[in-house]
Structures are given as C-alpha cells and as structure tokens.
Write a protein that holds these residues in place. Structure first.
Motif, PDB file in Angstrom:
ATOM      1  N   ASP A 163      73.266  19.868  -2.509  1.00 22.45           N
ATOM      2  CA  ASP A 163      72.323  19.296  -1.551  1.00 22.45           C
ATOM      3  C   ASP A 163      71.372  20.407  -1.128  1.00 22.45           C
ATOM      4  O   ASP A 163      71.620  21.131  -0.164  1.00 22.45           O
ATOM      5  CB  ASP A 163      73.075  18.732  -0.346  1.00 22.45           C
ATOM      6  CG  ASP A 163      72.136  18.103   0.672  1.00 22.45           C
ATOM      7  OD1 ASP A 163      70.935  17.952   0.369  1.00 22.45           O
ATOM      8  OD2 ASP A 163      72.605  17.765   1.778  1.00 22.45           O
ATOM      9  N   ALA A 174      79.165   8.252   1.286  1.00 25.04           N
ATOM     10  CA  ALA A 174      78.264   9.396   1.142  1.00 25.04           C
ATOM     11  C   ALA A 174      77.049   9.247   2.047  1.00 25.04           C
ATOM     12  O   ALA A 174      76.588  10.215   2.663  1.00 25.04           O
ATOM     13  CB  ALA A 174      77.840   9.545  -0.318  1.00 25.04           C
ATOM     14  N   ASP A 219      81.916  13.361   2.116  1.00 26.02           N
ATOM     15  CA  ASP A 219      82.205  13.502   0.694  1.00 26.02           C
ATOM     16  C   ASP A 219      83.127  12.354   0.303  1.00 26.02           C
ATOM     17  O   ASP A 219      84.036  11.983   1.052  1.00 26.02           O
ATOM     18  CB  ASP A 219      82.878  14.843   0.402  1.00 26.02           C
ATOM     19  CG  ASP A 219      81.905  16.007   0.480  1.00 26.02           C
ATOM     20  OD1 ASP A 219      80.681  15.754   0.474  1.00 26.02           O
ATOM     21  OD2 ASP A 219      82.359  17.158   0.565  1.00 26.02           O
ATOM     22  N   TYR A 265      78.999  17.650  -1.631  1.00 21.87           N
ATOM     23  CA  TYR A 265      77.590  17.572  -1.216  1.00 21.87           C
ATOM     24  C   TYR A 265      77.121  16.139  -0.951  1.00 21.87           C
ATOM     25  O   TYR A 265      75.954  15.813  -1.148  1.00 21.87           O
ATOM     26  CB  TYR A 265      76.671  18.238  -2.250  1.00 21.87           C
ATOM     27  CG  TYR A 265      77.034  19.662  -2.551  1.00 21.87           C
ATOM     28  CD1 TYR A 265      76.860  20.657  -1.591  1.00 21.87           C
ATOM     29  CD2 TYR A 265      77.582  20.017  -3.782  1.00 21.87           C
ATOM     30  CE1 TYR A 265      77.203  21.978  -1.863  1.00 21.87           C
ATOM     31  CE2 TYR A 265      77.925  21.328  -4.063  1.00 21.87           C
ATOM     32  CZ  TYR A 265      77.742  22.306  -3.100  1.00 21.87           C
ATOM     33  OH  TYR A 265      78.090  23.605  -3.372  1.00 21.87           O
ATOM     34  N   ARG A 266      78.046  15.261  -0.526  1.00 25.07           N
ATOM     35  CA  ARG A 266      77.704  13.874  -0.180  1.00 25.07           C
ATOM     36  C   ARG A 266      77.019  13.133  -1.330  1.00 25.07           C
ATOM     37  O   ARG A 266      76.213  12.235  -1.113  1.00 25.07           O
ATOM     38  CB  ARG A 266      76.825  13.826   1.075  1.00 25.07           C
ATOM     39  CG  ARG A 266      77.513  14.337   2.323  1.00 25.07           C
ATOM     40  CD  ARG A 266      76.757  13.978   3.583  1.00 25.07           C
ATOM     41  NE  ARG A 266      75.370  14.419   3.542  1.00 25.07           N
ATOM     42  CZ  ARG A 266      74.332  13.613   3.738  1.00 25.07           C
ATOM     43  NH1 ARG A 266      74.511  12.338   3.982  1.00 25.07           N
ATOM     44  NH2 ARG A 266      73.110  14.089   3.703  1.00 25.07           N
ATOM     45  N   GLN A 267      77.352  13.525  -2.548  1.00 25.23           N
ATOM     46  CA  GLN A 267      76.879  12.747  -3.687  1.00 25.23           C
ATOM     47  C   GLN A 267      77.755  11.504  -3.823  1.00 25.23           C
ATOM     48  O   GLN A 267      78.910  11.524  -3.433  1.00 25.23           O
ATOM     49  CB  GLN A 267      76.930  13.592  -4.966  1.00 25.23           C
ATOM     50  CG  GLN A 267      76.033  14.805  -4.958  1.00 25.23           C
ATOM     51  CD  GLN A 267      74.551  14.463  -4.999  1.00 25.23           C
ATOM     52  OE1 GLN A 267      74.149  13.292  -4.938  1.00 25.23           O
ATOM     53  NE2 GLN A 267      73.720  15.486  -5.083  1.00 25.23           N
ATOM     54  N   TYR A 296      74.891   9.897  -2.831  1.00 26.57           N
ATOM     55  CA  TYR A 296      73.778   9.519  -1.963  1.00 26.57           C
ATOM     56  C   TYR A 296      72.707  10.604  -1.886  1.00 26.57           C
ATOM     57  O   TYR A 296      71.502  10.308  -1.847  1.00 26.57           O
ATOM     58  CB  TYR A 296      74.304   9.225  -0.555  1.00 26.57           C
ATOM     59  CG  TYR A 296      73.213   8.961   0.449  1.00 26.57           C
ATOM     60  CD1 TYR A 296      72.500   7.766   0.425  1.00 26.57           C
ATOM     61  CD2 TYR A 296      72.884   9.905   1.416  1.00 26.57           C
ATOM     62  CE1 TYR A 296      71.493   7.517   1.345  1.00 26.57           C
ATOM     63  CE2 TYR A 296      71.890   9.665   2.344  1.00 26.57           C
ATOM     64  CZ  TYR A 296      71.193   8.471   2.302  1.00 26.57           C
ATOM     65  OH  TYR A 296      70.197   8.226   3.213  1.00 26.57           O
ATOM     66  N   THR A 297      73.132  11.864  -1.868  1.00 29.36           N
ATOM     67  CA  THR A 297      72.187  12.957  -1.645  1.00 29.36           C
ATOM     68  C   THR A 297      71.059  12.958  -2.667  1.00 29.36           C
ATOM     69  O   THR A 297      69.896  13.214  -2.330  1.00 29.36           O
ATOM     70  CB  THR A 297      72.943  14.301  -1.669  1.00 29.36           C
ATOM     71  OG1 THR A 297      73.878  14.318  -0.588  1.00 29.36           O
ATOM     72  CG2 THR A 297      71.995  15.466  -1.522  1.00 29.36           C
ATOM     73  N   ASN A 298      71.376  12.682  -3.923  1.00 27.75           N
ATOM     74  CA  ASN A 298      70.320  12.680  -4.931  1.00 27.75           C
ATOM     75  C   ASN A 298      69.299  11.572  -4.697  1.00 27.75           C
ATOM     76  O   ASN A 298      68.124  11.720  -5.045  1.00 27.75           O
ATOM     77  CB  ASN A 298      70.920  12.550  -6.337  1.00 27.75           C
ATOM     78  CG  ASN A 298      71.054  13.897  -7.031  1.00 27.75           C
ATOM     79  OD1 ASN A 298      70.814  14.942  -6.428  1.00 27.75           O
ATOM     80  ND2 ASN A 298      71.433  13.877  -8.292  1.00 27.75           N
ATOM     81  N   ASN A 342      67.151  12.815  -1.521  1.00 27.66           N
ATOM     82  CA  ASN A 342      66.352  13.985  -1.870  1.00 27.66           C
ATOM     83  C   ASN A 342      65.275  13.656  -2.894  1.00 27.66           C
ATOM     84  O   ASN A 342      64.202  14.270  -2.891  1.00 27.66           O
ATOM     85  CB  ASN A 342      67.249  15.110  -2.379  1.00 27.66           C
ATOM     86  CG  ASN A 342      67.966  15.831  -1.249  1.00 27.66           C
ATOM     87  OD1 ASN A 342      67.621  15.655  -0.076  1.00 27.66           O
ATOM     88  ND2 ASN A 342      68.963  16.630  -1.581  1.00 27.66           N
ATOM     89  N   SER A 361      69.066   5.038   3.656  1.00 27.86           N
ATOM     90  CA  SER A 361      68.008   5.726   2.906  1.00 27.86           C
ATOM     91  C   SER A 361      66.663   5.567   3.598  1.00 27.86           C
ATOM     92  O   SER A 361      65.833   6.484   3.579  1.00 27.86           O
ATOM     93  CB  SER A 361      67.939   5.194   1.475  1.00 27.86           C
ATOM     94  OG  SER A 361      67.395   3.883   1.422  1.00 27.86           O
ATOM     95  N   ASP A 411      66.810   8.059   6.586  1.00 29.29           N
ATOM     96  CA  ASP A 411      66.708   9.467   6.216  1.00 29.29           C
ATOM     97  C   ASP A 411      65.359   9.803   5.583  1.00 29.29           C
ATOM     98  O   ASP A 411      64.893  10.940   5.692  1.00 29.29           O
ATOM     99  CB  ASP A 411      67.840   9.832   5.255  1.00 29.29           C
ATOM    100  CG  ASP A 411      69.189   9.849   5.956  1.00 29.29           C
ATOM    101  OD1 ASP A 411      69.213  10.003   7.189  1.00 29.29           O
ATOM    102  OD2 ASP A 411      70.223   9.697   5.273  1.00 29.29           O
TER     103      ASP A 411
END
Length: 675
Positions: free
Chosen positions: A170, A230, A235, A247-249, A251-253, A256, A300, A303
């Motif tokens: 992340d 996530a 995690d 890294y909260r995947q 969702y993080t991808n 970001n 989403s 954020d």
C-alpha cells in the motif's frame, strides 16, 4: 566571502566505453505517449499539458492535430507570456475523441522555430477492472493481442511470497509508461494478460472510433468477504492458502488505482467480474453477497470521493459446477439495477464455455471453444449504446502542476519546487512530494507544504542516479505529473539549477541562453566569459528576484566580435554572500577546434576535452596505453556544454596513450601525451 563548491558530473563511468547524449529545447512532460483520457457524454475531454522550455521563446503554440478518425479538426492554444518568462508550460486543450499528435512550436525572436511532439495522445474510454482471477486474467489461456488502439501500462505491482501469498504494498503507485495491450502484456496494477479485455477494447474502438485504456486491479482467489474486510481496514484471509493478504489487499489496489490513475485520466466505470468463489466455494447467501459488494463500492466512493459508476457482471459457474448459483446471481442483478446507486448490469457469463475447463477460467481453446472471445462479446453487448449515452463518466476538474527542479543535486540536499492548482479553492490543500526512481517506482516522501514553493529534502542515504518528483495532494485527490529528471551525485555539495545552457551564433554576436529552477536564496545570476578557461571576467549581472520562487529563462547577446573560442560560465550569487558555479558552455571560434580532436595535448591536469560532432550521434571512447591495456575513463558532458571532458579514473603516469573514438562513421585513433 563564503563559497559553495559545485561538482558537475553528469556523465558515465565505464571500463572503457561511454556515450554522449543531447536534449531538445522544448520538453513536454504531460501527456505521455499512448495516454488516453476519458471523454464526456458530449464526446470530448480536456487534456492537461505540462512541460518546460530551455530558451526564451517569443511565442509557444500547442496544438492537438488529429491522427484518427477522419474528420477531426486541429485545436490550438498559445502559452501565456508569464509562463514563457518562467520557461514553463501549464495549460489545457479540449478535443473530441480520437488519436492526436501533440505539437509544441517555439518561435524565436528571429522567426526560426523549434518543434517538439508527443505521438498518439488519446481521448476515449478508460476503465478499471476489478474482481477475481477471471477479471485479472491468467497467462497461456489463449488471450489475443489487441490492436494499437487498446492501451495498458505493461507492469504489475505485486509478487508471490514464499507462502504463495500475493503481496502488493500500500504505497504510491508507479508512474506509468503506456503501450498497446498485447496478449503477453500486463495491465497495471495486477492484470496478467490482455485476457478478454483486449478484445473488448477493440469492439469499443470499432463501434465508436475511440481509444480505450484499461487499468486492471483484479485479484485471484478473492471473495466478497475478502473485499468487504479489506475495505473496512483489515487484512483478510486467503482460505485457499491459509494466510492473510497483507496491506489490506485486494481493496488497496482498487482505491489506489482510482487515486493514482483515474484521478487524472478519468474513468467511465469500474468493470466488476466476480462471484465464482462465493457461489460454490462459500455457498454464500444473496443478502451477504449484496451487502459485501455494496459496502465495497460505498467505501471506494468514500476513499476516493467521486460517484464512480460500476458495471456488475453476473458470474457463478466454475469448473466443478455447470449450473448458475441463484443467490449470487440475484445479488449481482440487484446491485447492477439498484436505483440511485450509479451502477449498470453487466453480462451473464454463466452461459459461456460450459462446462468450464479444469482450471475454472475462460479460455480460447485451440480448435475449440473461444471462451475469452465469447466473454468479450458478452461484455460488449452489455456496454450498450445506452450505457455510453447515459452513464456519466468521471473527468478530472482540477490539475496539479509541479514546477522545475534542479538538474543535479546530492544526498541530503534541500531545494525548492514551485507548484500550482488550477482551482483556487483547492490551493490550500497540503501538498506532498514523492520521490520516484528513473523508472517511476516510489522511493519515499521528501516534502510537505501547502504553500508554493514546497521544500524538497532528499534523504542523506540516497544513492546516486536519476530521479523525479511527483506532487500529490495529501488526501490523494489530485495527482500531479512527474517532474523533469534530476541526477543525484554523491560527491556534490550544492544544487545545479541550470538546464539547457547553450550558445547560438547570431548576426549581432553570440547569444547565451539558459533556464534556472527556483531558489529562494538567490540574489544575482552572473554571466562570465573567458578565452583560456582560467581567467574569467563578468559579462552581465542579472537580478534574481523573479527567480526565487519560480523558474526563470535568461538570455544575453555578447556583441564583442572575436575569432577566438570563448567559454561562458554561469555563477549564482546568494543572499548570504556565497557563490556557486552554474555550469559552462563553449562558443567555438573561427577556425575552431577540429571535431574529435583532443585538447589540450599534451595533458597536464589528468583530463582533456573533445569537441563532438554537431549531428548528435553518440561517440564511444576507449583509452589504451602502448601495451594495448585499456584504462577506464570518466565521461563528463556537462563540465563545459559543447565539449566532452574525459579523465582517467586512476591517474596515469607520464607517457603516450592512444584514444580510440567510434561512432556510426567508423573508428579513429589519435595519440595523447600525459605529463
């Protein structure tokens, strides 16, 4: 009087071979080649343009000239005078969908022109793909290469660790380099092949004549609960492997990608292809799947605070079950048609390639069922004309422009970087500076401020090499383009502000021009001259008030007539009374030093110079002794602009040596005597 010592080593160290590089007078940093920005419902988009000019042009015009489809017209704009003074380009052009060539033409006071182009800038459709492995794509299953009208960034930000867990940090995402989406290409940040999306992109291009760009955040093995957990900040557990994804995947991808790509490219919609894991591995109920994915979409949009559309595909069939799973299908239909939720129903892929191959994914089987092709056709049907006329895309409404940075600096250095935001109401947002490698990878954070210029502080442990700066708002709502590259040298102690130092013979003398990055400590900029590289005299002194918070373009015409070779030097004078050299440039006399002839010869200070050819080819050098042994050399192309400085890495004893020069014309040799 205090002095700042500036060492200029913008060269290459080699065990024999080294090369020289040259640069143009107008540099465009954005848009980048093959970039596609999202069109609106009226079939047009605004393209943000940034760059810098190394010469004080009287006028710079920018135009987007059509490449395809036929019938488009060229649009043009002139860079404002204030930007010309600062050597900056920061503006926008609005165009219809299609492919364009960006053309920048700088007009000099004598009417001559310099031209720089960016080939293939697209205005069209931009999508983010999300879901499981049937969204991500799997290699070697018959995916087809798309045409040159379908684009991705051929890279991923993930890897498999020793426990077979996919890891993607992340952190700020990689600065992209776009290219056509071929079958064996990645689609950043996680797509592993063109999959069905390359074919879908070609269908869209064939229908509308509009380029298509895909960002792919699909994540293998992720179920709806993984996405919800996530997105809620946890995690989450990969039950196939028995460990958490860090890294909260996954969702993080997703978030970001929205921040680091779609904030400046725009986006039509997120294409959601998912459901097989939940259907027959978990046996999830309808309400749970609905709630999990609705939470994902809502989060989403929190954020990255924009109501991005989502297209919800319907997928449940897998390798061990040929029948659709009604609870998940019903939830997906409900999500895709939920009133006021800004979603659209995607295709029903449960009718495609049943039974599925043993790996559970679509596949274009040689001489068999073309599952990927059929899936692409299904997605193309669901993205109907009404979808493109009714689903309003997100387009960026503001742009963050970064200013010029020094061309060379050192570990631990501090320097100023101006910036501006195109909407005044956002000008108080805190700005964060991200340090990127030459390849565009995130290195670290190097500054934060809400007022321009921001102070950049490089790590004291930073290694030598080429780097760039990217400015972003602290909330990551706006992502600026990357700065001009700058070099970090370990033996430096001051910032080289100068770029583009050149001389130009004119009828009334010799013109010297250069561009300086901002430095709040500047007091004066001094232009000096010499005919022997030893004794210098002041030629002109410029006040530097305008250069403290912004970059500035300088020029001066030396009207003294001479047939001698003249060396010009830039010197920075600071408000604290210290000085620093800003580089040197040579103006050859008549007759001048022959090209490729070493001087001085004999060599008395362990270095000599070579005048390169003017055509811009890259000579290669080797230095031998009379026994045929190669002595490693250091090549410095910036010690005196217009000359190549060569010195041995290790001091040479008195004697005769042979310099070999190789270029496209062949090889030549000359004797050099060292004292």
């Amino acid at each position: 009087m205090k002095y700042r010592i500036l060492y200029i080593f913008l060269g290459l160290v080699a065990n024999g071979w080294a090369s020289k590089h040259s640069f143009g007078q107008i540099v465009l940093t954005s848009p980048i080649p093959q970039q596609v920005v999202q069109r609106n419902l009226g079939d047009s988009a605004t393209c943000a343009i940034s760059g810098y000019a190394l010469y004080p042009y009287q006028r710079i015009s920018l135009s987007l000239a059509p490449l395809s489809p036929a019938g488009r017209r060229t649009v043009q704009i002139t860079v404002p005078q204030e930007q010309l003074t600062q050597g900056l380009i920061r503006t926008t052009l609005k165009q219809q969908s299609g492919w364009y060539r960006l053309i920048a033409i700088g007009t000099r006071p004598d009417g001559t022109e310099d031209t720089t182009t960016v080939e293939r800038v697209g205005i069209g459709e931009v999508f983010l793909i999300a879901g499981n492995s049937n969204a991500m794509g799997v290699q070697d299953l018959g995916a087809k290469s798309a045409s040159d009208n379908v684009i991705s960034f051929d890279s991923v930000n993930k890897h498999l660790d020793a426990y077979n867990i996919t890891v993607a940090k992340d952190q700020p995402m990689h600065a992209p380099k776009f290219s056509p989406l071929h079958s064996d290409h990645y689609a950043y940040p996680a797509g592993e092949t063109s999959w069905l999306w390359g074919e879908l992109g070609d269908h869209i291009y064939q229908r509308y004549g509009t380029p298509v760009l895909f960002v792919n955040a699909g994540w293998a093995a992720a179920n709806s609960m993984n996405y919800k957990e996530a997105a809620s900040g946890q995690d989450t557990y990969n039950h196939y492997v028995g460990r958490n994804w860090p890294y909260r995947q996954p969702y993080t991808n997703i978030v970001n990608s929205l921040r680091y790509f779609h904030s400046w490219l725009g986006i039509r919609a997120v294409l959601w292809s998912h459901g097989e894991n939940d259907a027959y591995d978990l046996g999830i109920d309808q309400n749970s799947y609905f709630d999990n994915i609705k939470f994902l979409i809502d989060q989403s949009r929190t954020d990255y605070p924009q109501p991005i559309p989502w297209v919800i595909g319907q997928s449940t069939v897998t390798f061990n079950e040929n029948e659709p799973y009604p609870p998940v299908i019903s939830a997906q239909k409900a999500l895709g048609t939920l009133v006021g939720f800004n979603t659209w129903p995607g295709p029903n892929s449960d009718t495609i390639q049943v039974p599925r191959p043993g790996h559970g994914h679509f596949e274009n089987v040689p001489n068999g069922v073309q599952g990927l092709t059929l899936a692409a056709q299904a997605w193309n049907r669901s993205l109907s004309d009404r979808f493109f006329s009714d689903m309003a895309p997100f387009q960026p409404q503001a742009y963050l422009y970064g200013g010029l940075v020094p061309s060379q600096t050192y570990p631990g250095a501090l320097f100023a970087m101006p910036f501006s935001i195109t909407i005044d109401s956002l000008n108080q947002l805190p700005i964060v500076a991200e340090l990127l490698s030459a390849q565009g990878a995130f290195v670290g954070y190097v500054g934060e401020d809400a007022t321009s210029p921001i102070t950049i502080g490089l790590p004291k442990t930073l290694g030598p090499g080429s780097y760039r700066i990217r400015l972003v708002t602290k909330d990551q709502r706006l992502i600026g383009g990357t700065s001009a590259p700058f070099d970090v040298v370990t033996n430096g102690s001051s910032n080289l502000l100068t770029r583009g130092l050149k001389t130009n013979k004119k009828t009334n003398g010799t013109e010297i021009s250069w561009l300086l990055s901002a430095d709040p400590g500047l007091d004066k900029v001094i232009l000096r001259k010499s005919v022997d590289r030893i004794h210098y005299s002041d030629l002109h002194i410029f006040g530097a008030i305008e250069n403290r918070n912004n970059s500035f373009v300088y020029s001066y015409i030396d009207t003294e007539t001479t047939h001698q070779t003249v060396y010009y030097e830039i010197v920075y004078q600071y408000q604290d009374g210290s000085y620093a050299s800003g580089g040197q440039v040579v103006a050859f006399g008549t007759p001048g030093t022959d090209q490729y002839t070493a001087f001085p010869n004999p060599v008395v200070d362990q270095h000599f110079y070579i005048r390169p050819r003017q055509e811009g080819n890259q000579p290669l050098f080797q230095l031998y002794d009379l026994q045929g042994r190669v002595h490693p050399i250091h090549i410095d192309t910036n010690a005196i602009i217009g000359l190549i400085k060569i010195r041995p890495l290790h001091p040479l004893s008195t004697g005769k040596y042979i310099l070999q020069i190789a270029d496209k014309h062949g090889k030549s040799h000359q004797s050099i005597v060292f004292y």
